[in-house]
Design an enzyme around this catalytic site. Structure first.
Site, PDB file in Angstrom:
ATOM      1  N   ASP A   1    -125.702   5.054 -28.151  1.00  0.00           N
ATOM      2  CA  ASP A   1    -124.278   5.317 -28.357  1.00  0.00           C
ATOM      3  C   ASP A   1    -123.573   4.006 -28.697  1.00  0.00           C
ATOM      4  OD1 ASP A   1    -121.958   7.419 -27.718  1.00  0.00           O
ATOM      5  OD2 ASP A   1    -121.331   5.458 -26.958  1.00  0.00           O
TER       6      ASP A   1
ATOM      7  N   TYR B   1    -117.322  -1.647 -31.083  1.00  0.00           N
ATOM      8  CA  TYR B   1    -118.211  -2.485 -30.271  1.00  0.00           C
ATOM      9  C   TYR B   1    -118.762  -3.695 -31.056  1.00  0.00           C
ATOM     10  CZ  TYR B   1    -118.383   1.836 -27.420  1.00  0.00           C
ATOM     11  OH  TYR B   1    -118.071   2.959 -26.697  1.00  0.00           O
TER      12      TYR B   1
ATOM     13  N   LYS C   1    -118.618   5.809 -33.797  1.00  0.00           N
ATOM     14  CA  LYS C   1    -117.254   6.343 -33.612  1.00  0.00           C
ATOM     15  C   LYS C   1    -116.274   5.693 -34.568  1.00  0.00           C
ATOM     16  CE  LYS C   1    -118.446   6.527 -28.706  1.00  0.00           C
ATOM     17  NZ  LYS C   1    -119.160   5.271 -28.417  1.00  0.00           N
TER      18      LYS C   1
ATOM     19  N   HIS D   1    -112.862   8.156 -32.049  1.00  0.00           N
ATOM     20  CA  HIS D   1    -112.989   7.417 -30.782  1.00  0.00           C
ATOM     21  C   HIS D   1    -111.876   7.758 -29.783  1.00  0.00           C
ATOM     22  CE1 HIS D   1    -114.953   3.438 -29.289  1.00  0.00           C
ATOM     23  NE2 HIS D   1    -114.610   4.194 -28.269  1.00  0.00           N
TER      24      HIS D   1
ATOM     25  N   LYS E   1    -125.174   1.995 -19.599  1.00  0.00           N
ATOM     26  CA  LYS E   1    -125.428   0.699 -20.226  1.00  0.00           C
ATOM     27  C   LYS E   1    -125.992  -0.259 -19.188  1.00  0.00           C
ATOM     28  CE  LYS E   1    -123.836  -3.714 -20.652  1.00  0.00           C
ATOM     29  NZ  LYS E   1    -123.476  -4.638 -19.565  1.00  0.00           N
TER      30      LYS E   1
ATOM     31  N   ASN F   1    -132.620   3.565 -14.739  1.00  0.00           N
ATOM     32  CA  ASN F   1    -131.675   4.591 -15.205  1.00  0.00           C
ATOM     33  C   ASN F   1    -132.356   5.662 -16.048  1.00  0.00           C
ATOM     34  OD1 ASN F   1    -129.751   2.993 -13.978  1.00  0.00           O
ATOM     35  ND2 ASN F   1    -128.922   2.152 -15.881  1.00  0.00           N
TER      36      ASN F   1
HETATM   37  N1  LIG Z   1    -115.802   6.715 -25.865  1.00  0.00           N
HETATM   38  C1  LIG Z   1    -115.284   5.740 -25.158  1.00  0.00           C
HETATM   39  O1  LIG Z   1    -114.061   5.488 -25.206  1.00  0.00           O
HETATM   40  C2  LIG Z   1    -116.167   4.923 -24.275  1.00  0.00           C
HETATM   41  C3  LIG Z   1    -115.594   4.032 -23.359  1.00  0.00           C
HETATM   42  C4  LIG Z   1    -116.461   3.295 -22.534  1.00  0.00           C
HETATM   43  C5  LIG Z   1    -117.841   3.451 -22.637  1.00  0.00           C
HETATM   44  N2  LIG Z   1    -118.359   4.313 -23.573  1.00  0.00           N
HETATM   45  C6  LIG Z   1    -119.832   4.487 -23.732  1.00  0.00           C
HETATM   46  O2  LIG Z   1    -120.423   4.761 -22.465  1.00  0.00           O
HETATM   47  C7  LIG Z   1    -121.475   3.800 -22.210  1.00  0.00           C
HETATM   48  C8  LIG Z   1    -121.629   3.557 -20.721  1.00  0.00           C
HETATM   49  O3  LIG Z   1    -120.395   3.173 -20.130  1.00  0.00           O
HETATM   50  P1  LIG Z   1    -120.094   1.690 -19.592  1.00  0.00           P
HETATM   51  O4  LIG Z   1    -120.947   0.729 -20.284  1.00  0.00           O
HETATM   52  O5  LIG Z   1    -118.617   1.500 -19.676  1.00  0.00           O
HETATM   53  O6  LIG Z   1    -120.409   1.790 -18.033  1.00  0.00           O
HETATM   54  P2  LIG Z   1    -121.619   2.290 -17.099  1.00  0.00           P
HETATM   55  O7  LIG Z   1    -122.808   2.665 -17.894  1.00  0.00           O
HETATM   56  O8  LIG Z   1    -121.028   3.283 -16.150  1.00  0.00           O
HETATM   57  O9  LIG Z   1    -121.905   0.956 -16.242  1.00  0.00           O
HETATM   58  C9  LIG Z   1    -122.383  -0.224 -16.820  1.00  0.00           C
HETATM   59  C10 LIG Z   1    -122.335  -1.314 -15.770  1.00  0.00           C
HETATM   60  O10 LIG Z   1    -123.151  -0.979 -14.646  1.00  0.00           O
HETATM   61  C11 LIG Z   1    -124.197  -1.950 -14.491  1.00  0.00           C
HETATM   62  N3  LIG Z   1    -125.431  -1.176 -14.213  1.00  0.00           N
HETATM   63  C12 LIG Z   1    -126.092  -0.358 -15.069  1.00  0.00           C
HETATM   64  N4  LIG Z   1    -127.150   0.209 -14.461  1.00  0.00           N
HETATM   65  C13 LIG Z   1    -127.169  -0.260 -13.197  1.00  0.00           C
HETATM   66  C14 LIG Z   1    -128.027  -0.036 -12.095  1.00  0.00           C
HETATM   67  N5  LIG Z   1    -129.076   0.785 -12.169  1.00  0.00           N
HETATM   68  N6  LIG Z   1    -127.743  -0.676 -10.920  1.00  0.00           N
HETATM   69  C15 LIG Z   1    -126.681  -1.507 -10.830  1.00  0.00           C
HETATM   70  N7  LIG Z   1    -125.818  -1.751 -11.844  1.00  0.00           N
HETATM   71  C16 LIG Z   1    -126.076  -1.137 -13.027  1.00  0.00           C
HETATM   72  C17 LIG Z   1    -124.272  -2.732 -15.795  1.00  0.00           C
HETATM   73  O11 LIG Z   1    -124.626  -4.076 -15.545  1.00  0.00           O
HETATM   74  P3  LIG Z   1    -125.896  -4.801 -16.262  1.00  0.00           P
HETATM   75  O12 LIG Z   1    -125.745  -4.634 -17.743  1.00  0.00           O
HETATM   76  O13 LIG Z   1    -125.754  -6.229 -15.812  1.00  0.00           O
HETATM   77  O14 LIG Z   1    -127.119  -4.120 -15.711  1.00  0.00           O
HETATM   78  C18 LIG Z   1    -122.816  -2.659 -16.278  1.00  0.00           C
HETATM   79  O15 LIG Z   1    -122.050  -3.664 -15.654  1.00  0.00           O
HETATM   80  C19 LIG Z   1    -120.985   2.571 -23.004  1.00  0.00           C
HETATM   81  O16 LIG Z   1    -121.993   1.610 -23.172  1.00  0.00           O
HETATM   82  C20 LIG Z   1    -120.511   3.227 -24.271  1.00  0.00           C
HETATM   83  O17 LIG Z   1    -121.615   3.564 -25.085  1.00  0.00           O
HETATM   84  C21 LIG Z   1    -117.547   5.056 -24.381  1.00  0.00           C
END
Ligand SMILES: NC(=O)c1ccc[n+]([C@@H]2O[C@H](COP(=O)([O-])OP(=O)(O)OC[C@H]3O[C@@H](n4cnc5c(N)ncnc54)[C@H](OP(=O)(O)O)[C@@H]3O)[C@@H](O)[C@H]2O)c1
Length: 278
Positions: free
Chosen positions: A48, A53, A78, A111, A233, A243
């Site tokens: 994604d 980004y 997006k 988006h 992520k 994960n």
């Molecule tokens: N459409 C939108 O508006 C929108 C907005 C935000 C995000 N997104 C999408 O959603 C995806 C995921 O959301 P996100 O990146 O915001 O947040 P997330 O996946 O909820 O969390 C990512 C964070 O958690 C940590 N993490 C990941 N796995 C872990 C684990 N097993 N144990 C401990 N910590 C862990 C990562 O750190 P490390 O990298 O250091 O492991 C990072 O700091 C994004 O990458 C993007 O593709 C879309």
């Protein structure tokens, strides 16, 4: 690691999408090729990304260099918030394709609705045109509230295949999920572990300890059992693998209910009705 294949959700136009993917928000371009390459090695087949980004070029390179067939990796991008007019949307799609180095995308999303600065209905008509051109397998929206989608349903022809929204145990989005389901729209959960915030929750930790799983695995499993699509992520290989390792255990109903009970309607990100630029 589990060898169980990731289940697919079949979108409303018949296109299958892996229910578990890998998100690349905030992965800087210099690290993206290596990071996505490692994610593909772990087993992820759904990435994604977004123009916002600034790493589409690197995502495309990692896919090309992986040795995997293009059709074996599901890639979403997006449309940026400043591309909300008809011609601008067509150009933005072509830019994403060119940057990725692909001749088609699997899924393309608006988006954000940005209701005060753009006409997302007109933008959706451009998305329909792109879909009909055959260069994208499915089109959808992101951060749309039910009233935004209702507006599309009343004034355009194609029902979005997905709605990607902020969704995690502290922001369970029941109304949005119900609306999506009622209209055959798949729900994608962004920030599925609330960017790490839910991992310290005592209720999540208690369940994780009892099941000998990590808090992230328990939270991601909660999403999967609700039927939503997730793409956590992480830049560390060990967490990417953790994960991804979600398919040899299940949460019993009381544990599902306990996690659902953590909802406090608390957003991390902006409110889609008021966000106009990002
Ligand atoms: N459409 C939108 O508006 C929108 C907005 C935000 C995000 N997104 C999408 O959603 C995806 C995921 O959301 P996100 O990146 O915001 O947040 P997330 O996946 O909820 O969390 C990512 C964070 O958690 C940590 N993490 C990941 N796995 C872990 C684990 N097993 N144990 C401990 N910590 C862990 C990562 O750190 P490390 O990298 O250091 O492991 C990072 O700091 C994004 O990458 C993007 O593709 C879309």
């Amino acid at each position: 690691m589990t060898t169980t294949p990731v289940p697919a959700i079949v979108l409303n136009n018949g296109v299958p999408i892996p229910q578990l993917g890998y998100g690349v928000f905030k992965i800087n371009p210099e690290e993206t090729v290596d990071t996505v390459r490692r994610a593909l090695q772990v087993g992820y087949r759904h990435i994604d990304t977004a123009e916002l980004y600034h790493n589409e070029t690197q995502v495309g390179r990692a896919v090309h260099e992986s040795g995997l067939a293009r059709e074996d990796v599901f890639v979403t991008s997006k449309l940026d918030n400043d591309s909300h007019a008809h011609q601008a949307a067509l150009a933005a799609f072509q830019r994403s394709l060119d940057d990725l180095g692909f001749d088609y995308l699997d899924l393309f999303l608006i988006h954000w609705p940005t209701p005060a600065v753009g006409d997302y209905v007109e933008t959706w008509r451009a998305m329909e045109e792109i879909y009909r051109s055959g260069r994208v397998k499915a089109i959808g929206v992101s951060n749309f509230q039910p009233h935004h989608i209702q507006n599309l349903l009343e004034h355009t022809e194609i029902v979005p295949a997905v709605n990607q929204v902020e969704l995690h145990p502290y922001f369970a989005q029941e109304k949005v999920r119900e609306f999506n389901t009622e209209h055959g729209i798949a729900t994608e959960a962004w920030s599925p572990i609330a960017q790490g915030r839910v991992l310290h929750d005592p209720a999540v930790q208690t369940i994780a300890e009892r099941l000998s799983r990590s808090p992230a695995q328990v939270t991601l499993r909660w999403h999967l059992q609700r039927g939503d699509i997730v793409f956590p992520k992480s830049t560390t290989t060990q967490r990417m693998a953790e994960n991804f390792d979600l398919f040899d255990f299940t949460l019993a109903e009381p544990d599902m209910a306990a996690i659902s009970g953590l909802n406090r309607d608390e957003r991390i990100g902006p409110d889609p009705d008021t966000l106009n630029h990002l």
